[in-house]
Design an enzyme around this catalytic site. Sequence first.
Site, PDB file in Angstrom:
ATOM      1  N   HIS A  72      12.846   7.348   4.408  1.00  0.00           N
ATOM      2  CA  HIS A  72      11.931   6.373   4.998  1.00  0.00           C
ATOM      3  C   HIS A  72      11.521   5.315   3.978  1.00  0.00           C
ATOM      4  O   HIS A  72      11.254   5.629   2.815  1.00  0.00           O
ATOM      5  CB  HIS A  72      10.667   7.069   5.510  1.00  0.00           C
ATOM      6  CG  HIS A  72      10.916   7.958   6.685  1.00  0.00           C
ATOM      7  ND1 HIS A  72       9.928   8.728   7.254  1.00  0.00           N
ATOM      8  CD2 HIS A  72      12.045   8.198   7.410  1.00  0.00           C
ATOM      9  CE1 HIS A  72      10.431   9.401   8.265  1.00  0.00           C
ATOM     10  NE2 HIS A  72      11.706   9.104   8.370  1.00  0.00           N
ATOM     11  N   TYR A 200       0.401   7.559  11.239  1.00  0.00           N
ATOM     12  CA  TYR A 200      -0.950   8.064  11.004  1.00  0.00           C
ATOM     13  C   TYR A 200      -1.894   7.322  11.943  1.00  0.00           C
ATOM     14  O   TYR A 200      -1.909   6.088  11.955  1.00  0.00           O
ATOM     15  CB  TYR A 200      -1.375   7.821   9.560  1.00  0.00           C
ATOM     16  CG  TYR A 200      -0.698   8.703   8.542  1.00  0.00           C
ATOM     17  CD1 TYR A 200      -1.374   9.789   7.980  1.00  0.00           C
ATOM     18  CD2 TYR A 200       0.600   8.455   8.127  1.00  0.00           C
ATOM     19  CE1 TYR A 200      -0.767  10.599   7.039  1.00  0.00           C
ATOM     20  CE2 TYR A 200       1.220   9.257   7.182  1.00  0.00           C
ATOM     21  CZ  TYR A 200       0.534  10.327   6.642  1.00  0.00           C
ATOM     22  OH  TYR A 200       1.142  11.131   5.714  1.00  0.00           O
ATOM     23  N   PRO A 292      -3.312  18.191   3.621  1.00  0.00           N
ATOM     24  CA  PRO A 292      -1.937  17.697   3.791  1.00  0.00           C
ATOM     25  C   PRO A 292      -1.829  16.218   4.152  1.00  0.00           C
ATOM     26  O   PRO A 292      -0.719  15.706   4.257  1.00  0.00           O
ATOM     27  CB  PRO A 292      -1.394  18.569   4.930  1.00  0.00           C
ATOM     28  CG  PRO A 292      -2.605  18.984   5.702  1.00  0.00           C
ATOM     29  CD  PRO A 292      -3.695  19.132   4.684  1.00  0.00           C
ATOM     30  N   LYS A 296       1.019  15.831  -0.617  1.00  0.00           N
ATOM     31  CA  LYS A 296       1.141  16.028  -2.062  1.00  0.00           C
ATOM     32  C   LYS A 296       1.422  17.472  -2.485  1.00  0.00           C
ATOM     33  O   LYS A 296       1.808  17.705  -3.635  1.00  0.00           O
ATOM     34  CB  LYS A 296      -0.145  15.561  -2.761  1.00  0.00           C
ATOM     35  CG  LYS A 296      -0.369  14.070  -2.675  1.00  0.00           C
ATOM     36  CD  LYS A 296       0.708  13.314  -3.405  1.00  0.00           C
ATOM     37  CE  LYS A 296       0.799  11.888  -2.968  1.00  0.00           C
ATOM     38  NZ  LYS A 296       2.151  11.375  -2.922  1.00  0.00           N
ATOM     39  N   TYR A 383       1.431   7.216  -2.349  1.00  0.00           N
ATOM     40  CA  TYR A 383       2.124   7.964  -1.302  1.00  0.00           C
ATOM     41  C   TYR A 383       3.544   8.313  -1.739  1.00  0.00           C
ATOM     42  O   TYR A 383       4.017   9.436  -1.533  1.00  0.00           O
ATOM     43  CB  TYR A 383       2.158   7.132  -0.017  1.00  0.00           C
ATOM     44  CG  TYR A 383       2.549   7.912   1.212  1.00  0.00           C
ATOM     45  CD1 TYR A 383       1.591   8.600   1.955  1.00  0.00           C
ATOM     46  CD2 TYR A 383       3.868   7.948   1.658  1.00  0.00           C
ATOM     47  CE1 TYR A 383       1.946   9.314   3.089  1.00  0.00           C
ATOM     48  CE2 TYR A 383       4.230   8.663   2.785  1.00  0.00           C
ATOM     49  CZ  TYR A 383       3.255   9.339   3.502  1.00  0.00           C
ATOM     50  OH  TYR A 383       3.613  10.047   4.629  1.00  0.00           O
TER      51      TYR A 383
END
Length: 393
Positions: A72, A200, A292, A296, A383
């Site tokens: 991605h 998200y 979560p 990480k 991220y």
Amino acid sequence: MRTQVGIIGAGPAGLLLSHLLHLEGIESVILESRSRDYCEQRIRAGLLEQGSVDLLNATGLGERMRRESLVHDGIEICFRGQHRRIDIHELTGRQVSIYGQQEIVKDIIARRLADGGKILFEAQAREVGGFEGDKPFIRFEHNGSEQTLDCDYIAGCDGFHGISREAIPANLFKGYDRQYPFAWLGMLAAAPPTSPELIYCHHPEGFALFTMRSPTVSRLYLQVAVDEDAKNWSDDRIWSALQRRLGDHDGLKISMGKLSQIAVTPMRSFVTEPMRVGRMFLAGDSAHIVPPTGAKGMNLAIADVSVLARAFIAYYKKNRTDLFDSYSDTCMKRVWRAQHFSWWMTSMMHPTSSSDFDNERQIAELDAVTSSRAGSTFLAENYSGLPLAPWRD
């Protein structure tokens, strides 16, 4: 039995450490309380940072990952009926990959056994001792008998509820703990991905997350009460909630399919410091856990063992102990960065019914982060992951 490094736990941390040590001719034995089938089938994390992918590829573990992972370039963030994309690759030059933790476990187990590695499954560690002196040992039960593994050093990679951290006297470490007032209801769906990238979603009803495990399997999450019972959620109720929370944004159409592995996961942050006591080192979830939201957990485990492997190599090849001494401090810099990012993402994305002020503040923050290049870059850099230091010279 005797070995150089006794490893407790056959998760990503313990398995990868054993593999890295093997590449430099250092012996290890892994003790795992569960069966091989359990380790290889348990669905856990699925997102790999760029540095984790690079390490797996560089150490000969990436062949299947390169074929099957979903790479991605960005993520989608939804709020107030719109969705905005964070272009991670454009902002950082890095990517993230979807490849399930259980797949990494399968790959490393197969490689270790092919290389003659020693993994004892269904070997329950009962006592860890001697690590404050110079004769560490692990007493364990295997095939109905009690045995002892003597070793030079112990690597505790047995997770948050394992025996390793519990064996350390309470006065020798400090624990930092935070529990969040909500949980995630997670499930697998036999359905193709709704979107090519993760979504998200901040919604007045609660957070929702769409991700995937393969081109035919989706992974979905819903924010629920911290004491929620998964049995209260029928398939119809789950799909209805997902349609309201995710489907409310620019006409997003959700792929539907048979649901399985429906479970509630509490949100928690925890850090143990230091991560080394004498001749025992903690790595992965035995030393720290994160909510979560920031993806990480598994990546921190991989980062820990890359630092730890380097320290073992320096000791066994050059008789250096300085990297043992700096192990905890080196890991902690990354751990606290990851804790901050995970807390920040969690706090920004989850509405709270008790505070209209906080909910409106979250919307303003989401707008600022997604409309500002500086804000988007901060999210993208964290991220996709901080660079990993070389695991060997």
